[in-house]
Design an enzyme around this catalytic site. Structure first.
Site, PDB file in Angstrom:
ATOM      1  N   ARG A 135       0.780  -1.321  -0.073  1.00 26.85           N
ATOM      2  CA  ARG A 135      -0.054  -0.222  -0.045  1.00 26.85           C
ATOM      3  C   ARG A 135       0.975   1.375   0.019  1.00 26.85           C
ATOM      4  NH1 ARG A 135      -3.636   2.672   4.717  1.00 26.85           N
ATOM      5  NH2 ARG A 135      -4.729   4.098   3.372  1.00 26.85           N
ATOM      6  N   HIS A 136       0.337   2.372  -0.614  1.00 29.51           N
ATOM      7  CA  HIS A 136       1.130   3.574  -0.574  1.00 29.51           C
ATOM      8  C   HIS A 136       1.356   4.136   0.914  1.00 29.51           C
ATOM      9  CE1 HIS A 136      -2.572   5.647   0.582  1.00 29.51           C
ATOM     10  NE2 HIS A 136      -3.169   5.069  -0.370  1.00 29.51           N
ATOM     11  N   GLY A 137       2.252   5.051   0.900  1.00 32.73           N
ATOM     12  CA  GLY A 137       2.494   5.525   2.279  1.00 32.73           C
ATOM     13  C   GLY A 137       1.668   6.679   2.587  1.00 32.73           C
TER      14      GLY A 137
ATOM     15  N   ALA B 178       1.572   1.822   3.905  1.00 37.69           N
ATOM     16  CA  ALA B 178       2.725   1.143   3.697  1.00 37.69           C
ATOM     17  C   ALA B 178       2.557  -0.444   4.074  1.00 37.69           C
ATOM     18  CB  ALA B 178       4.031   1.741   4.253  1.00 37.69           C
TER      19      ALA B 178
END
Length: 462
Positions: A82-84, A393
């Protein structure tokens, strides 16, 4: 010359590790809000892994746990990440603006924290931020890349990249593209060698499969009844109690606080913490019981919209599921035949909405009783807590091993071992995993699953 160059590269990599640790530790350690563990999908990764607060590059190699007697070597890694940490989306920025204006204009309570909100806190969020990655989010991904390269040095190496055996896939959303660039930067810093040319592939068919599944879009996304448990809970006694207590703390009639504004205040506490490492005065609006209620409301939404609540939620992830297992199959086939592996690692950047359906399809985090608007008090021990599963993340790792008696596969979530349902080993034989998911490997066709049929209704898994 080669030895000198190699020694210089090693020194540069070691210096990079030291500087990263120093830079992270030099930031003054803020007080952590008591409610931080209840932030759900807006939780920092460090709340799940507090060891990283002491050392952001701490790696626990014991999590790689094939049987010692099997003499295993990792040969492939697939990571779904997953994105930060990010800014709020426009919808939440507008709610925060409305909340701030209401509090400044009408709140009549007492307390230093309220005076700070009214006179010392500026509404600094602007609509052009709209979910973009923040600097903390870049740090999330840079340091994750370094930890994974320490955990899998033979798979995430500069040599593997130069041989085009590390593949990078990302969602088209800017926060994911920026996260991928930060991850690649982390690898570059870890290797400590000359700059290398990174590339990535935008693939929404895999990373945003939910948008392309008409059965999901029509049956859940656009279906008013699909999230009825969430709507019932928003109007229930637990949420009413949070509204009442928040109104008392602010000195406002609680009817002035809609459930959306209550949630906006909780989100604001989480954003200030995840983005700026601040224990915001907004956090004093909630005690731990309030936070548990708001976490449950968020988990209800994730369960019914992305998790086990409706069968189509997990089935929409069939393209990603098949892609992962096809990649594992190809890696295993190439290794058995003595051919060079086409991919030593596949790094895939997406969203919480990417990970939750896939985890559900794998049969993970399914409690005996589903969460509903009526059973809050019996759900405190539930395994489906989104902040423990998909914080910023979050990462799901598939590690394929070559072992003396055949390949094995291990699953890790957020750098901790996670067992496949029904299997008793951390790294079971690969064929045992295939047998467990044979019904999906032979089926789970995205076209038939996502086809919108006349009279088809949302299918729950209750």
């Amino acid at each position: 010359m080669t030895k000198v160059f190699s020694r210089n590269r090693l020194l540069a990599a070691a210096l990079g590790l030291v500087l990263t640790r120093m830079a992270y530790c030099s930031v003054s350690a803020p007080g952590i809000p008591t409610v931080a563990q209840y932030f759900g999908t807006k939780a920092r990764y460090e709340e799940l892994n507090p060891r990283l607060l002491r050392d952001i590059l701490s790696v626990n190699r014991s999590v790689l746990n094939p049987p010692p007697a099997a003499r295993c070597t990792p040969i492939h890694l697939t990571a779904v990440i997953r994105h930060g940490s990010r800014f709020p989306t426009v919808k939440n920025i507008r709610r925060i603006q409305k909340l701030h204006e209401l509090v400044v204009r009408e709140a009549a309570g007492s307390g230093d924290w309220l005076r700070e909100i009214k006179s010392g806190w500026d509404m600094w969020y602007t609509e052009d931020m709209d979910g973009q990655l923040v600097e903390k989010g870049r740090l999330d991904l840079r340091t994750l890349a370094k930890r994974l390269s320490l955990l899998f040095p033979s798979l995430l190496s500069q040599e593997e990249l130069q041989q085009s055996r590390i593949r990078f896939l990302t969602s088209s959303k800017h926060r994911c593209v920026s996260s991928m660039e930060a991850f690649q930067q982390g690898l570059q810093e870890q290797w400590g060698g000359p700059d290398v040319q990174f590339q990535h592939e935008v693939n929404d068919e895999l990373m945003r499969f939910f948008e392309r599944c008409r059965g999901y879009v029509d049956g859940v996304e656009k279906n008013r009844t699909a999230l009825q448990e969430v709507e019932k809970f928003k109007g229930g006694e637990e949420m009413e109690g949070v509204r009442r207590r928040m109104g008392e703390r602010l000195g406002l009639p609680h009817h002035r606080l809609t459930p959306d504004l209550v949630e906006a205040a909780f989100f604001l506490c989480s954003y200030e913490f995840s983005i700026r490492s601040l224990h915001s005065p907004w956090c004093f609006l909630f005690d731990e019981e309030d936070a548990k209620v708001l976490e449950y409301k968020s988990d209800l939404k994730q369960y019914w919209k992305r998790g086990h609540g409706h069968a189509i939620n997990s089935r929409s992830s069939c393209p990603l599921f098949h892609h992962i297992f096809n990649t594992l199959e190809e890696a295993g086939r190439a290794h058995r035949s003595g051919e060079p592996l086409s991919e030593s690692a596949s790094i895939q950047l997406g969203h919480a909405e990417t990970l939750l359906p896939l985890l559900s399809l794998l049969g993970l985090y399914k409690d005996p009783a589903p969460p509903t608007a009526r059973n809050y008090h019996t759900q405190h021990g539930r395994s489906f807590r989104s902040g423990r599963i998909v914080p910023y993340a979050a990462n799901l790792l598939f590690v394929l091993y070559d072992c003396r008696q055949g390949p094995r596969l291990q699953l890790l979530l957020n750098e901790a071992p996670l067992r496949f349902p029904g299997l008793e080993e951390d790294a079971p034989p690969y064929e045992a995993v295939r047998d467990a998911y044979r019904h999906l490997l032979q089926g789970c066709d995205s076209h038939s699953e996502c086809e919108v049929k006349p009279g088809r209704r949302t299918n729950t898994e209750l």
